[in-house]
Motif scaffolding. Sequence first.
Motif, PDB file in Angstrom:
ATOM      1  N   THR A 139      28.430  -2.665  15.913  1.00  0.00           N
ATOM      2  CA  THR A 139      29.621  -3.379  15.431  1.00  0.00           C
ATOM      3  C   THR A 139      30.171  -2.635  14.226  1.00  0.00           C
ATOM      4  O   THR A 139      29.421  -2.299  13.299  1.00  0.00           O
ATOM      5  N   LEU A 140      31.488  -2.380  14.232  1.00  0.00           N
ATOM      6  CA  LEU A 140      32.124  -1.624  13.148  1.00  0.00           C
ATOM      7  C   LEU A 140      33.280  -2.421  12.560  1.00  0.00           C
ATOM      8  O   LEU A 140      33.993  -3.117  13.283  1.00  0.00           O
ATOM      9  N   PRO A 141      33.510  -2.294  11.225  1.00  0.00           N
ATOM     10  CA  PRO A 141      34.725  -2.863  10.629  1.00  0.00           C
ATOM     11  C   PRO A 141      35.902  -1.919  10.856  1.00  0.00           C
ATOM     12  O   PRO A 141      35.884  -0.766  10.426  1.00  0.00           O
ATOM     13  N   LEU A 142      36.931  -2.400  11.548  1.00  0.00           N
ATOM     14  CA  LEU A 142      38.131  -1.600  11.832  1.00  0.00           C
ATOM     15  C   LEU A 142      39.359  -2.443  11.504  1.00  0.00           C
ATOM     16  O   LEU A 142      39.904  -3.141  12.366  1.00  0.00           O
ATOM     17  N   PRO A 143      39.791  -2.424  10.252  1.00  0.00           N
ATOM     18  CA  PRO A 143      40.972  -3.218   9.880  1.00  0.00           C
ATOM     19  C   PRO A 143      42.199  -2.781  10.672  1.00  0.00           C
ATOM     20  O   PRO A 143      42.359  -1.601  11.010  1.00  0.00           O
ATOM     21  N   ALA A 144      43.059  -3.735  10.952  1.00  0.00           N
ATOM     22  CA  ALA A 144      44.283  -3.439  11.697  1.00  0.00           C
ATOM     23  C   ALA A 144      45.222  -2.609  10.846  1.00  0.00           C
ATOM     24  O   ALA A 144      45.285  -2.755   9.625  1.00  0.00           O
TER      25      ALA A 144
ATOM     26  N   THR B 222      33.464   1.886  34.007  1.00  0.00           N
ATOM     27  CA  THR B 222      34.437   0.842  33.680  1.00  0.00           C
ATOM     28  C   THR B 222      34.556   0.697  32.177  1.00  0.00           C
ATOM     29  O   THR B 222      33.543   0.654  31.463  1.00  0.00           O
ATOM     30  N   PHE B 223      35.797   0.638  31.701  1.00  0.00           N
ATOM     31  CA  PHE B 223      36.066   0.357  30.280  1.00  0.00           C
ATOM     32  C   PHE B 223      36.673  -1.044  30.212  1.00  0.00           C
ATOM     33  O   PHE B 223      37.795  -1.259  30.698  1.00  0.00           O
ATOM     34  N   ALA B 224      35.940  -1.988  29.629  1.00  0.00           N
ATOM     35  CA  ALA B 224      36.394  -3.379  29.525  1.00  0.00           C
ATOM     36  C   ALA B 224      36.849  -3.648  28.100  1.00  0.00           C
ATOM     37  O   ALA B 224      36.033  -3.699  27.168  1.00  0.00           O
ATOM     38  N   LEU B 225      38.153  -3.788  27.902  1.00  0.00           N
ATOM     39  CA  LEU B 225      38.729  -3.990  26.574  1.00  0.00           C
ATOM     40  C   LEU B 225      39.214  -5.429  26.472  1.00  0.00           C
ATOM     41  O   LEU B 225      39.983  -5.894  27.331  1.00  0.00           O
ATOM     42  N   SER B 226      38.806  -6.113  25.413  1.00  0.00           N
ATOM     43  CA  SER B 226      39.123  -7.541  25.271  1.00  0.00           C
ATOM     44  C   SER B 226      39.864  -7.793  23.966  1.00  0.00           C
ATOM     45  O   SER B 226      39.265  -7.785  22.900  1.00  0.00           O
ATOM     46  N   ALA B 227      41.185  -8.012  24.061  1.00  0.00           N
ATOM     47  CA  ALA B 227      42.026  -8.440  22.931  1.00  0.00           C
ATOM     48  C   ALA B 227      41.794  -7.578  21.697  1.00  0.00           C
ATOM     49  O   ALA B 227      41.446  -8.057  20.627  1.00  0.00           O
ATOM     50  N   ILE B 228      41.979  -6.273  21.826  1.00  0.00           N
ATOM     51  CA  ILE B 228      41.828  -5.382  20.680  1.00  0.00           C
ATOM     52  C   ILE B 228      43.189  -4.827  20.300  1.00  0.00           C
ATOM     53  O   ILE B 228      44.052  -4.613  21.153  1.00  0.00           O
ATOM     54  N   PRO B 229      43.443  -4.591  19.020  1.00  0.00           N
ATOM     55  CA  PRO B 229      44.745  -4.049  18.600  1.00  0.00           C
ATOM     56  C   PRO B 229      44.843  -2.570  18.922  1.00  0.00           C
ATOM     57  O   PRO B 229      43.839  -1.887  19.149  1.00  0.00           O
ATOM     58  N   ARG B 230      46.063  -2.070  18.927  1.00  0.00           N
ATOM     59  CA  ARG B 230      46.255  -0.641  19.172  1.00  0.00           C
ATOM     60  C   ARG B 230      45.980   0.166  17.900  1.00  0.00           C
ATOM     61  O   ARG B 230      45.224   1.130  17.922  1.00  0.00           O
ATOM     62  N   GLY B 231      46.587  -0.227  16.794  1.00  0.00           N
ATOM     63  CA  GLY B 231      46.441   0.527  15.559  1.00  0.00           C
ATOM     64  C   GLY B 231      45.340  -0.053  14.676  1.00  0.00           C
ATOM     65  O   GLY B 231      45.366  -1.229  14.341  1.00  0.00           O
TER      66      GLY B 231
ATOM     67  N   ALA C 211      34.463  -9.145  17.078  1.00  0.00           N
ATOM     68  CA  ALA C 211      33.187  -9.720  16.630  1.00  0.00           C
ATOM     69  C   ALA C 211      33.338 -10.294  15.236  1.00  0.00           C
ATOM     70  O   ALA C 211      32.465 -10.138  14.391  1.00  0.00           O
ATOM     71  N   GLY C 212      34.459 -10.936  14.964  1.00  0.00           N
ATOM     72  CA  GLY C 212      34.696 -11.477  13.628  1.00  0.00           C
ATOM     73  C   GLY C 212      35.958 -10.898  13.037  1.00  0.00           C
ATOM     74  O   GLY C 212      36.723 -10.177  13.694  1.00  0.00           O
ATOM     75  N   ALA C 213      36.189 -11.234  11.763  1.00  0.00           N
ATOM     76  CA  ALA C 213      37.394 -10.765  11.078  1.00  0.00           C
ATOM     77  C   ALA C 213      37.363  -9.252  10.942  1.00  0.00           C
ATOM     78  O   ALA C 213      36.515  -8.698  10.235  1.00  0.00           O
ATOM     79  N   GLU C 214      38.282  -8.575  11.663  1.00  0.00           N
ATOM     80  CA  GLU C 214      38.442  -7.125  11.624  1.00  0.00           C
ATOM     81  C   GLU C 214      37.135  -6.395  11.963  1.00  0.00           C
ATOM     82  O   GLU C 214      36.868  -5.291  11.483  1.00  0.00           O
ATOM     83  N   GLN C 215      36.294  -7.033  12.795  1.00  0.00           N
ATOM     84  CA  GLN C 215      35.046  -6.443  13.273  1.00  0.00           C
ATOM     85  C   GLN C 215      35.127  -6.332  14.793  1.00  0.00           C
ATOM     86  O   GLN C 215      35.624  -7.246  15.471  1.00  0.00           O
ATOM     87  N   PHE C 216      34.629  -5.224  15.343  1.00  0.00           N
ATOM     88  CA  PHE C 216      34.667  -5.019  16.783  1.00  0.00           C
ATOM     89  C   PHE C 216      33.300  -4.514  17.249  1.00  0.00           C
ATOM     90  O   PHE C 216      32.693  -3.649  16.612  1.00  0.00           O
ATOM     91  N   ARG C 217      32.861  -5.080  18.372  1.00  0.00           N
ATOM     92  CA  ARG C 217      31.553  -4.731  18.942  1.00  0.00           C
ATOM     93  C   ARG C 217      31.764  -3.789  20.122  1.00  0.00           C
ATOM     94  O   ARG C 217      32.543  -4.064  21.039  1.00  0.00           O
TER      95      ARG C 217
END
Length: 949
Positions: A708-713, A590-599, A634-640
Amino acid sequence: MTWARRTTFWRYNLFLEVVSLALASAILFAGIWFTLNRINQDYLDLRLADAARVHVFLESQLDEARAGLATFADLPATQRSPQVMKLFTAFSDIYCLDRALRVVQIHKAVPNSKVFTGFSFSGGKLASYLQSVGESTDASEILRGYEDDAPSVYIGIHRGDEFCMGRLNLDYVRKFLIQFSQFSGAPLMLTASDGFVMLSGDPALQLPAIDLKRWVETPNASRTLTTGNRRWIPLIAPTGAIGARIVMLVPTEFLDTQRNTLLAFGLAFMSGWFLLVVLKNHRLNRLVMQPLRAFAGKLRDLELGKLRTADADADQRFTELVEIHTRFRAMAEAIKQREQALRDSEKQYRIITESMKDVVWIFDMETRHFLYLSPSIEELVGVTPQDYLAAPFGALLTPQVTDQLQLLWGQRAAVLLSGGSKPGQSYVDEVLHPHRDGTLIWTEVVSTYWLNEETGHVEVRGVSRDIRERKQAQEALFIAKQQAEEANKAKSTFLSNMSHEIRTPLNAILGFAQVLIRDPHLTAPQRDSLTTIQRGGEHLLALINDILDMAKIEAGRMSVQVVPFDLIQLLSETEGLFQQRARDRGLNLTFALSAIPRGVIGDAQKLRQILINLVGNAIKFTRAGGIILKVEPAGAEQFRFSVNDTGVGIAPEEMMRLFEPFSQTASGRELQGGTGLGLALSYQFVRLMGGQLSAQSSLGQGSCFAFTLPLPAAAGAETGTDQARRAVLGLEPGQPVCRVLIVDDLPDNRAPLRALLESLNPQPPVIECREAADGREAVALWEAWQPHVIFMDMRMPVLSGEAATRRIKARAATRPAAVRSVIVALTAGAFDENREQVLASGCDAFTRKPFQAEELFGMLERLAGLRFRRAGDAPPPPDVSPEDLIRRLSASPADWQAEFKQAVGLGDFGHMEALLERIRDDDAILHETLARWAYDYDLEALAAVFKLG
């Protein structure tokens, strides 16, 4: 120190001020002189640069003239009419010469020209130029023309057996020089190599020649030339394209004005300063010096015992002087007591220093002598303290050490006196001290600087200790570091060679596997066998890449490639990669994606590899249950990112070395799979991308790996298309032929790539392939065959791929009509450090061996404009047999047949298209077949059908 001649403070102060005034004057006028020289030189350099830019103008005119002469030479003789000759305004005269340099035909000439048909140019400088045309000379030097003695430049060009020569019309150059001279105020002249003035921007100067040897040196404002009742500074620019020198005459009035202004300012400044010094000394004498002289008389009375307590302070005006007189007697008694205490302290100090192994010393900077040396100096350097104190400073040291200490101690003492440092500040130096037996000893010198208030001298107090053992340890450490660096370099070389040797056969294995697996006639067992071969090769390639990635990380060569990418697409592709494997093992993925941007912006390749490693491990070590990949903000432009499984888990004692290279857990060893690099690489990749990979596990219950990685939109990130992911089936028919050259020294590397490309061909073929075994052969084939695409191996004998690429690009640049070949670099190297070097050599793209078919197809699509048929595209029109085609044609209306046959006979494809639209709905197969031939302009096929009909 005893002065041979004493003087008063007043005179000494006056002397210092006079000296400072003189020094300041010297510095000021030196500064003015330097500034003038700098301004003059910068101004002259600027004007010289202006003069040098004239060559750019001359070069452009010369280039236009060459092009014009080439155009003339390419004209047939019948088209060289007088009206056409008027168009060649860049030339005043145009001739055709024979091999003996005699004029065969005059196409254009100035009035009253001295050159006639049969005239020979075989004498003088012009002859040597004409004989070297096409070898090393582009244009002749400027010289007096044979036609009318006017300044001239000749250009020649060979066209077969014909030799054309033109004399440039230099009127535009003369006008340019005059306009430039009037605008800049500096006359500009064009001289021949012998210095004779050929063209002048100011004819009124009437300067026939310039001594180039005299004025070619760096221009100087003091070196001038007088002509026309003015002084000028000649500037000589370098020799240009036509062998002429640009000479600029810069007027001196501007520089003279600057000099006079600065000198006037300097004199006014020094005069004001001198007046200020006089006024200050007058006030100093009245307010300070006279009271001091009076006080000196009182001190003499005190020395003679004449000071009376009743009226000792009666004449004193200032409270400070009264206080001095009052405390003076008490001070004398205090001095006696302190001298005794000082003697006692010195005794204790000597006891301590004489018992130390380190050398304690005191040095007087004024007298350049040691005031004290502890006895341990003899143990350190073999010289007694008495001998050391008796010797002049530096006599027992090497000249290098003496100079070093004098420089360092002098600078630090000056800083102390100026208030730049506090007394007692410590400095540490390392000094190579000579021993009495001739050996050299490394010593550490810890020194402090003090101002002796009694003598006014700066004293250096220090401790010297033997550091030979420490130096030996440092040298051993340095040698060990060098050995480690050499070992690391040897490892990189080994990895590079290993990668090349393994990738080379893998290129053939995977290349042919990719070719054969595309064959639609394969049986199921054959396809399974090929899939096994391909999977095994790709697994071996993945192992090699993992080892190389770890080596890059250890060597500090790995970097992050931050680009926009589609995060949702990346996760979808990762899920699709493992979904079938999970189903085969009875697991729920299962891949559970929660409110993440595409780009987003980041390193998509490393993130993909991290997720593949973690999800792959989770599936491998899970026997029942499922795996969940969660991605959440996981914060401003951070994703876990977290990967949870219900697998076998990891023992607590193995968690400490979980992320070490080549380390496997007990469960991993039981499965006997993997190299132990996946988690180590993932850990390092996460760290490089600005995160931290962590793991939690319970034995028998499962594990969780998270980071957790910083991934700016990124707005509008490239997401890829469905078309790019669909398999390539072949090339679309009807495209222009694309010539492809495959360059590799190994036939096993050329064969799979050629087979892959030729397997895509429709009929008639779109791709034509040829092969070359080295760079020299590739250059020769490019000359003869003009390929559109070149797949170039970088590592070849005879001539490397980089050298061959440079030659091809250089030759293509000089030939406007040549094909601009797209060159794709192929390399089996281990590291990508030479990627920029390869691209800088002229390659248009870069890929690694073993090649990936889809990657090569994308390059051909993007760089060569080829169009591919992919899975899911509309099927091509069916093949129709001649008999079926005749039958369908016979069933069509007779008047339509007659009209279409007439259009075929006339070659009227526009009319054919209109007629074909009339039968689109009646017979789609006949319409598609004839429309394809009409689109390809295949009159032969159309005529053959109607002849058969």
